[in-house]
Design a protein around this motif. Structure first.
Motif, short mmCIF file in Angstrom:
data_model
loop_
_atom_site.label_atom_id
_atom_site.label_comp_id
_atom_site.label_asym_id
_atom_site.label_seq_id
_atom_site.Cartn_x
_atom_site.Cartn_y
_atom_site.Cartn_z
N ALA A 170 62.35 15.78 -0.80
CA ALA A 170 63.16 16.99 -0.72
C ALA A 170 63.57 17.28 0.73
N VAL A 171 62.63 17.12 1.65
CA VAL A 171 62.94 17.37 3.06
C VAL A 171 63.93 16.33 3.58
N GLU A 172 63.80 15.09 3.16
CA GLU A 172 64.76 14.07 3.60
C GLU A 172 66.17 14.45 3.15
N ASN A 173 66.31 14.98 1.95
CA ASN A 173 67.63 15.45 1.51
C ASN A 173 68.13 16.59 2.39
N LEU A 174 67.25 17.49 2.78
CA LEU A 174 67.61 18.56 3.69
C LEU A 174 68.07 17.97 5.02
N VAL A 175 67.34 16.97 5.53
CA VAL A 175 67.69 16.33 6.81
C VAL A 175 69.08 15.71 6.72
N LEU A 176 69.35 14.96 5.66
CA LEU A 176 70.65 14.31 5.52
C LEU A 176 71.78 15.33 5.44
N GLN A 177 71.58 16.39 4.69
CA GLN A 177 72.60 17.44 4.59
C GLN A 177 72.80 18.12 5.93
N ALA A 178 71.71 18.45 6.60
CA ALA A 178 71.81 19.11 7.90
C ALA A 178 72.58 18.23 8.89
N LEU A 179 72.21 16.95 8.98
CA LEU A 179 72.88 16.06 9.92
C LEU A 179 74.37 15.93 9.61
N SER A 180 74.74 15.99 8.34
CA SER A 180 76.15 15.90 7.98
C SER A 180 76.92 17.13 8.49
N GLN A 181 76.18 18.18 8.85
CA GLN A 181 76.80 19.40 9.38
C GLN A 181 76.44 19.62 10.85
N ASP A 182 76.04 18.54 11.51
CA ASP A 182 75.68 18.56 12.94
C ASP A 182 74.52 19.48 13.26
N VAL A 183 73.63 19.68 12.30
CA VAL A 183 72.39 20.41 12.54
C VAL A 183 71.28 19.37 12.64
N PHE A 184 70.52 19.43 13.70
CA PHE A 184 69.47 18.44 13.91
C PHE A 184 68.14 18.99 13.42
N VAL A 185 67.29 18.08 12.98
CA VAL A 185 66.03 18.46 12.33
C VAL A 185 64.89 17.68 12.99
N HIS A 186 63.80 18.38 13.23
CA HIS A 186 62.60 17.72 13.75
C HIS A 186 61.40 18.24 12.96
#
Length: 120
Positions: A26-42
Motif C-alpha cells: 500500500a505504501v509503495e502505491n502511495l510512493v509511486l503516486q506521490a512521485l508522479s506528482q513531484d512529491v518525494f517520500v522517505h
C-alpha cells in the motif's frame, strides 16, 4: 505519516501473517503516486514505536510500521555540508549477488552475475 498494520482479520480475528507485506504494498502505491506528482517520500523505521502507539492511541492488534515524510525537494545548497554531500552523491545499490538466490539460500541464480567492478 505513520503506516500501521492491522494484525488480525475482522471476520474471525485470525492472525493476518501478511499484514506487514500488505502495508508495504500500500505504501509503495502511495510512493509511486506521490512521485508522479513531484512529491518525494522517505520512509524510516527509526522512530519510537511505543511513543507513536501511545500518542496516536492505537488499539491492540495494530502495529506501527514506518514513519513517512512527504514533501517537495528543497535546495540542497541550504543543507549543512555533510548532508549536502550525501544528498548530491551518486546512489549505490547492493549487487543482486547479495540477495537474489535460487533453489537454496545463498545459491546464486544462473543469470545473476558478480559485478565486474563496484562503482562508487
Amino acid at each position: 505519516m505513520l503506516s500501521v498494520a492491522k494484525l488480525t482479520f475482522d471476520e474471525d480475528r485470525s492472525p493476518n501473517r501478511h499484514a506487514l507485506h500488505d502495508v508495504g504494498l500500500a505504501v509503495e502505491n502511495l510512493v509511486l503516486q506521490a512521485l508522479s506528482q513531484d512529491v518525494f517520500v522517505h520512509q524510516t523505521a527509526g522512530f519510537e514505536v511505543e511513543k507513536a502507539r501511545d500518542l496516536l492511541n492505537l488499539p491492540a492488534g495494530y502495529e506501527p510500521v514506518a514513519m513517512i515524510a512527504l514533501g517537495y525537494l528543497g535546495d540542497p545548497n541550504t543543507l549543512p555540508e555533510k548532508l549536502r554531500d550525501r544528498e548530491l552523491s551518486p546512489r549505490v545499490r547492493k549487487p543482486l549477488t547479495e540477495f537474489v538466490y535460487g533453489g537454496r539460500w545463498g545459491q546464486l541464480l544462473s543469470f545473476v552475475k558478480e559485478p565486474a567492478e563496484k562503482h562508487r
